[in-house]
Design an enzyme around this catalytic site. Structure first.
Site, mmCIF file in Angstrom:
data_model
loop_
_atom_site.group_PDB
_atom_site.id
_atom_site.type_symbol
_atom_site.label_atom_id
_atom_site.label_comp_id
_atom_site.label_asym_id
_atom_site.label_seq_id
_atom_site.Cartn_x
_atom_site.Cartn_y
_atom_site.Cartn_z
ATOM 1 N N GLY A 289 -16.140 35.596 -12.532
ATOM 2 C CA GLY A 289 -15.726 35.114 -13.848
ATOM 3 C C GLY A 289 -15.631 33.592 -13.873
ATOM 4 O O GLY A 289 -15.878 32.948 -14.896
ATOM 5 N N ASN A 290 -15.312 33.024 -12.714
ATOM 6 C CA ASN A 290 -15.213 31.563 -12.600
ATOM 7 C C ASN A 290 -16.567 30.865 -12.692
ATOM 8 O O ASN A 290 -16.623 29.651 -12.773
ATOM 9 C CB ASN A 290 -14.523 31.198 -11.285
ATOM 10 C CG ASN A 290 -15.204 31.887 -10.129
ATOM 11 O OD1 ASN A 290 -16.317 31.540 -9.771
ATOM 12 N ND2 ASN A 290 -14.571 32.893 -9.569
ATOM 13 N N LYS B 16 -3.076 45.563 -12.000
ATOM 14 C CA LYS B 16 -3.868 44.361 -12.240
ATOM 15 C C LYS B 16 -3.318 43.566 -13.426
ATOM 16 O O LYS B 16 -3.329 44.051 -14.559
ATOM 17 C CB LYS B 16 -5.321 44.761 -12.505
ATOM 18 C CG LYS B 16 -6.235 43.556 -12.541
ATOM 19 C CD LYS B 16 -7.678 43.941 -12.663
ATOM 20 C CE LYS B 16 -8.558 42.735 -12.895
ATOM 21 N NZ LYS B 16 -8.536 41.755 -11.817
ATOM 22 N N LYS C 189 -15.162 44.283 -10.736
ATOM 23 C CA LYS C 189 -16.611 44.133 -10.921
ATOM 24 C C LYS C 189 -17.389 44.140 -9.601
ATOM 25 O O LYS C 189 -18.555 44.519 -9.585
ATOM 26 C CB LYS C 189 -16.947 42.883 -11.744
ATOM 27 C CG LYS C 189 -16.782 41.547 -11.030
ATOM 28 C CD LYS C 189 -18.095 40.920 -10.667
ATOM 29 C CE LYS C 189 -17.963 39.565 -10.010
ATOM 30 N NZ LYS C 189 -16.916 39.313 -9.044
ATOM 31 N N LYS D 4 -14.450 42.087 -2.694
ATOM 32 C CA LYS D 4 -15.788 41.554 -2.376
ATOM 33 C C LYS D 4 -16.225 42.050 -1.002
ATOM 34 O O LYS D 4 -17.355 42.516 -0.821
ATOM 35 C CB LYS D 4 -15.793 40.014 -2.394
ATOM 36 C CG LYS D 4 -15.524 39.454 -3.775
ATOM 37 C CD LYS D 4 -15.639 37.943 -3.796
ATOM 38 C CE LYS D 4 -14.939 37.364 -5.002
ATOM 39 N NZ LYS D 4 -15.350 37.943 -6.297
HETATM 40 P P1 ADP Z 1 -14.286 35.972 -8.754
HETATM 41 O O1 ADP Z 1 -13.990 35.564 -10.143
HETATM 42 O O2 ADP Z 1 -15.542 35.341 -8.226
HETATM 43 O O3 ADP Z 1 -14.249 37.460 -8.534
HETATM 44 P P2 ADP Z 1 -11.758 35.832 -7.259
HETATM 45 O O4 ADP Z 1 -10.745 34.830 -7.643
HETATM 46 O O5 ADP Z 1 -11.518 37.252 -7.614
HETATM 47 O O6 ADP Z 1 -13.149 35.300 -7.837
HETATM 48 O O7 ADP Z 1 -12.002 35.767 -5.666
HETATM 49 C C1 ADP Z 1 -12.343 34.539 -5.032
HETATM 50 C C2 ADP Z 1 -11.081 33.893 -4.470
HETATM 51 O O8 ADP Z 1 -10.645 34.600 -3.306
HETATM 52 C C3 ADP Z 1 -11.247 32.477 -3.964
HETATM 53 O O9 ADP Z 1 -11.161 31.539 -4.991
HETATM 54 C C4 ADP Z 1 -10.095 32.362 -2.949
HETATM 55 O O10 ADP Z 1 -9.004 31.679 -3.546
HETATM 56 C C5 ADP Z 1 -9.651 33.788 -2.687
HETATM 57 N N1 ADP Z 1 -9.552 34.182 -1.279
HETATM 58 C C6 ADP Z 1 -8.537 34.952 -0.801
HETATM 59 N N2 ADP Z 1 -8.700 35.193 0.510
HETATM 60 C C7 ADP Z 1 -9.831 34.574 0.893
HETATM 61 C C8 ADP Z 1 -10.536 34.491 2.137
HETATM 62 N N3 ADP Z 1 -10.095 35.097 3.251
HETATM 63 N N4 ADP Z 1 -11.680 33.766 2.169
HETATM 64 C C9 ADP Z 1 -12.131 33.151 1.069
HETATM 65 N N5 ADP Z 1 -11.513 33.210 -0.158
HETATM 66 C C10 ADP Z 1 -10.380 33.919 -0.255
HETATM 67 MG MG MG Z 2 -12.555 38.753 -8.719
#
Ligand code: ADP
Ligand code: MG
Length: 312
Positions: free
Chosen positions: A16-17, A133, A212, A274
């Site tokens: 989303g970012n 959530k 997602k 992820k």
């Molecule tokens: P998206 O919108 O791409 O799904 P999210 O915010 O859900 O993004 O997930 C990405 C975030 O996960 C990163 O911005 C980071 O802050 C966080 N994060 C948490 N743990 C980790 C990790 N072990 N390695 C990398 N990022 C991490």
């Molecule tokens: Mg996410």
């Protein structure tokens, strides 16, 4: 349509970012600008791969919820309708940006389509008993008390919480398969898909949000994808994320990923799903799964950037 049969399929899951970055106002102009670089890369990749794009919608659906809260003149819309709205809105932005980038590349006309997508969830999923959530605006304690939904206290205030059930199947999988076989670039499963419960031949939308990344892994398994690229706002997967010992990894084996997940290195709701999506994809016969920064999609697809999740 020549050579389509020989092309591997690449699924790019955009965070989303990708559209709405922290610290920005969140205008449509900013969102379009943020899409340009990822779409330029997807345009180049589309010469070699069949392409599916999925995307998040967290910030956008949050804004729609906030708009509803600010307007008493029209009836409020359920979450499933808001998810459908973001699929239209974001699908349009991805499609038009990608179309411009394809034209700039001098590629011949490519067919693009964004598909409203339903994703079936299980009515007995334990997630429905424990909404977890957080979505939408923040409330003060007094406001939160009068709300018609479950709310939870978060560090920045009270927020509505919704269930996040697991994706069971993508309703339009055959249509998506047929479209990529015709070399359409397909944008689908936006925001994890519109969550529906099956009742006989009918579907009912439910108030929930599907992750997602997990929806993307499900889709990849159901339509036959060779390469999964999960693009986000960090360069990959780190151990000790946010600590002084933080270390980003080039590779992560399935066994190590499981161990680190259990140890809490990859939190639920951000990096956890992820890594889980990449694991599921590889165990289901995928060829390459990479978690990478939004600006490194092309290099990640070639195995030269991000964190690759490997079997063994
Ligand atoms: P998206 O919108 O791409 O799904 P999210 O915010 O859900 O993004 O997930 C990405 C975030 O996960 C990163 O911005 C980071 O802050 C966080 N994060 C948490 N743990 C980790 C990790 N072990 N390695 C990398 N990022 C991490
Ligand atoms: Mg996410």
């Amino acid at each position: 349509m020549k050579n389509v049969a020989n092309k591997e399929t690449l699924l790019v899951a955009l965070g989303g970012n990708a559209l709405l970055r922290q610290g920005e106002e969140g205008t449509i102009a900013e969102q379009f600008a943020n899409l340009r670089l990822p779409m330029r890369q997807v345009a180049r990749l589309s010469r070699r791969y069949r392409i599916i794009i999925t995307h998040g919608n967290g910030p956008q659906v949050g804004n729609l919820l906030l708009q509803q809260e600010s307007c008493a003149a029209v009836p409020k819309l359920p979450l499933e309708i808001l998810v459908a709205q973001t699929q239209g809105q974001i699908g349009y932005m991805i499609e038009s940006t990608l179309d411009s980038e394809l034209a700039a590349l001098g590629s011949g006309k490519r067919h693009l389509v964004s598909l409203i997508s339903y994703v079936v969830v299980d009515a007995s999923d334990p997630a429905f008993r424990e909404p977890s959530k957080p979505v939408g605006p923040f409330y003060r304690e007094e406001e939160a008390k009068g709300l018609p939904w479950p709310v939870r206290k978060t560090p920045k205030g009270y927020r509505r919480v919704v269930a996040s059930p697991r994706p069971v199947t993508i309703v339009e999988k055959s249509e998506i398969r047929a479209l990529i076989d015709m070399d359409f670039i397909v944008i689908c499963c936006g925001g994890g898909g519109i969550p529906v419960i099956r009742e006989g031949r009918a579907f009912h939308g439910v108030d929930a949000v599907i992750d997602k990344d997990l929806a993307s892994a499900r889709l990849a398994g159901e339509v036959g994808v060779e390469i999964l690229v999960i693009a986000t706002d960090v360069p990959g997967v780190a151990l000790g994320y946010g600590s002084t010992g933080e270390r980003f990894l080039d590779r992560l084996t399935v066994a190590a990923a499981r161990r680190h997940l259990e140890q809490g290195e990859f939190p639920a709701g951000s990096m956890g799903p992820k890594v889980e999506a990449a694991l599921q994809f590889m165990e289901g016969g995928g060829k390459r799964a990479v978690i990478c920064g939004i600006d490194e999609i092309e290099a990640a697809a070639a195995g030269r950037a991000g964190t690759e999740v490997l079997l063994g």
